[in-house]
Design a protein around this motif. Structure first.
Motif, PDB file in Angstrom:
ATOM      1  N   GLU A  87     -20.475   4.843  45.766  1.00  0.00           N
ATOM      2  CA  GLU A  87     -21.302   3.432  46.512  1.00  0.00           C
ATOM      3  C   GLU A  87     -21.314   3.528  47.915  1.00  0.00           C
ATOM      4  O   GLU A  87     -19.957   3.573  47.973  1.00  0.00           O
ATOM      5  CB  GLU A  87     -20.779   1.675  45.829  1.00  0.00           C
ATOM      6  N   VAL A 131     -25.252  -2.423  48.596  1.00  0.00           N
ATOM      7  CA  VAL A 131     -24.617  -1.670  48.065  1.00  0.00           C
ATOM      8  C   VAL A 131     -25.373  -0.674  47.402  1.00  0.00           C
ATOM      9  O   VAL A 131     -26.785  -1.320  46.988  1.00  0.00           O
ATOM     10  CB  VAL A 131     -23.483  -1.954  46.541  1.00  0.00           C
ATOM     11  N   LEU A 189     -26.198   3.275  44.564  1.00  0.00           N
ATOM     12  CA  LEU A 189     -25.498   3.629  44.328  1.00  0.00           C
ATOM     13  C   LEU A 189     -25.859   5.349  44.788  1.00  0.00           C
ATOM     14  O   LEU A 189     -27.011   5.634  44.406  1.00  0.00           O
ATOM     15  CB  LEU A 189     -26.077   4.001  43.395  1.00  0.00           C
TER      16      LEU A 189
END
Length: 475
Positions: free
Chosen positions: A121, A129, A131
């Motif tokens: 993250e 955020v 990934l």
């Protein structure tokens, strides 16, 4: 006390062997024939080079054979003293950084990031955020570099060069000390002693020992300098340092190779001499026993005995205060089983040699004068068999180390909680099939086990050439 001493059965046997080796050295120095044979071993350059490497392995094994349980810290001083369940050794204390700095999973040698990508993250400039799939940073490997991963090569290079310089200084100091010692013993100048030493003209193979020590220092000091902040040989599936596993495997190999002889030698010597000296029905009975044992496939016999022993261990957990004692008992059981299945070859050799010795004139003269059979065996037969015993003892060491690796590979070796070369190879077999392939665990175990076995074989060749009457008679 800040620690509680723990004495394992294998520790007692290892230190007993150390005492026995010292006693053998003292007795050999008083016996002209044995002293001359060991001097021939000392004159062998390959033998002394191999002995130097074996001494390094033995020192690691001895450090790992002094165990204790650390004291648990208590916030309340009124609480009774308690000690940890985990049993540690002096080697664990010395190698504390290697033992405690565990990563999450695999990492390559000298790496600063994990071997496989993971989902990480990460926040962007707006605070969202995201990934990402990337190689995560290791918790301990190269942590002193911070985020400057590009400085790893320069840092490794500086450490290696500093370690090589220190190794060169130590090697020069050892060479100067050896030259001064040789000059004092030979009553000559230091320059002449140095030339004699460099040309390899000494009675003892000092040049081979110094060259081997130089190579060892050039290899070990860089490893010691790097292992403080890096995983030199990478990490395994659970993130444990592979170099630490290698160091712990050395003691297991030494126990298997040395303690097994405590079972093999008495049985083989006793039965071999009895069969060759008394002949008749005694010889027939002993031949029947070792022929029957030899006819049973060794792996099947060992597997059956190990599985029965494991059932006994599992049904009596109250026997063991710690997991180390449980693993140690299985290790000793494996040594005992290997000894019971490997005594037949030495017994057959001693029987044949005893049959020849009992027909010699001085043996028959002793019998004619009424000397007891026990005195003849102890005074005349046994001393003339010691060259066969010593040769077989040294030569069987390497085969026993390899036997442990094979047995652990098929799952009937040491306890799974005990680290050995066999368990490392067994754990690495599945790692070779994964993608990307994890190769460093198998490679490290193979290299160190190869060095141990090769050193034992070279020393065995030197001992055989020195003690075998047929070889010494040809010199």
């Amino acid at each position: 006390m800040t620690y509680l001493p723990v004495i394992l059965w294998s520790d007692l046997l290892i230190w007993l062997l150390v005492v026995a080796a010292i006693v053998l050295g003292v007795l050999s120095s008083r016996n002209p024939q044995l002293r001359a044979a060991w001097q021939r071993v000392g004159h062998s350059r390959p033998g002394m080079a191999a002995a130097t490497v074996l001494v390094a392995f033995v020192l690691v094994g001895l450090l790992d054979s002094i165990h204790y349980r650390p004291r648990l810290e208590s916030s309340d001083g009124a609480q009774p003293v308690a000690y940890a369940i985990e049993v540690l050794s002096l080697l664990d204390t010395v190698a504390t950084p290697l033992r405690t700095r565990n990563e999450k999973t695999y990492s390559e040698p000298l790496a600063t990031r994990a071997y496989a990508k993971e989902s990480i993250e990460q926040r962007d400039a707006e605070g969202h955020v995201q990934l990402l799939r990337d190689f995560p940073r290791l918790k301990y490997g190269g942590a002193h570099l911070g985020t400057a991963d590009d400085q790893r090569s320069a840092d490794v290079g500086r450490r290696v060069l500093a370690a090589i310089a220190l190794a060169a200084l130590l090697c020069a100091s050892l060479a100067v000390a050896a030259a001064h010692l040789l000059a004092r013993r030979s009553l000559c100048s230091v320059n002449k002693a140095w030339r004699t030493l460099w040309q390899g003209q000494t009675d003892f193979a000092w040049r081979a020992v110094l060259i081997t020590l130089t190579v060892l220092l050039l290899l070990l000091l860089p490893l010691a300098a790097l292992c403080v902040d890096y995983h030199v040989f990478g990490t395994d599936k659970v993130g444990q340092d592979v170099f630490y596993q290698i160091l712990k495997s050395i003691r297991t190999g030494l126990v298997i190779g040395l303690v097994t002889t405590l079972v093999t030698l008495p049985l083989a010597i006793l039965l071999g001499i009895l069969a060759g000296y008394f002949r008749g029905w005694v010889d027939d009975l002993i031949q029947y026993v070792y022929t029957t044992v030899s006819s049973i496939p060794g792996v099947l016999l060992i597997a059956a005995a190990v599985l029965m022993m494991q059932v006994v261990i599992d049904t009596h957990p109250q026997w063991f205060a710690t997991a180390a004692e449980r693993a140690d008992l299985r290790l000793l059981a494996l040594c005992f089983i290997l000894g019971l299945t490997s005594w037949t070859t030495l017994c057959r050799l001693l029987r044949g040699e005893t049959l020849k010795l009992r027909e010699l004139e001085y043996i028959q003269a002793a019998q004619a004068f009424g000397v007891s059979d026990l005195r003849i065996i102890v005074r005349h037969i046994l001393p003339n068999l010691m060259h066969i015993v010593i040769i077989t003892l040294v030569m069987d060491f390497s085969s026993l180390v390899l036997a442990e690796a094979v047995l652990s590979y098929v799952g009937i070796g040491v306890d799974p909680t005990m680290i050995s070369f066999g368990t490392m190879i067994n754990n690495a077999r599945m790692e070779l099939a994964r993608e990307p392939m994890v190769w460093w665990s198998l490679a490290a175990a193979f290299v160190f086990m190869f060095a141990l076995v090769l050193s034992a074989n070279l020393l065995a060749d030197a001992v055989r050439d020195a003690f075998d009457p047929r070889m010494t008679g040809a010199l």
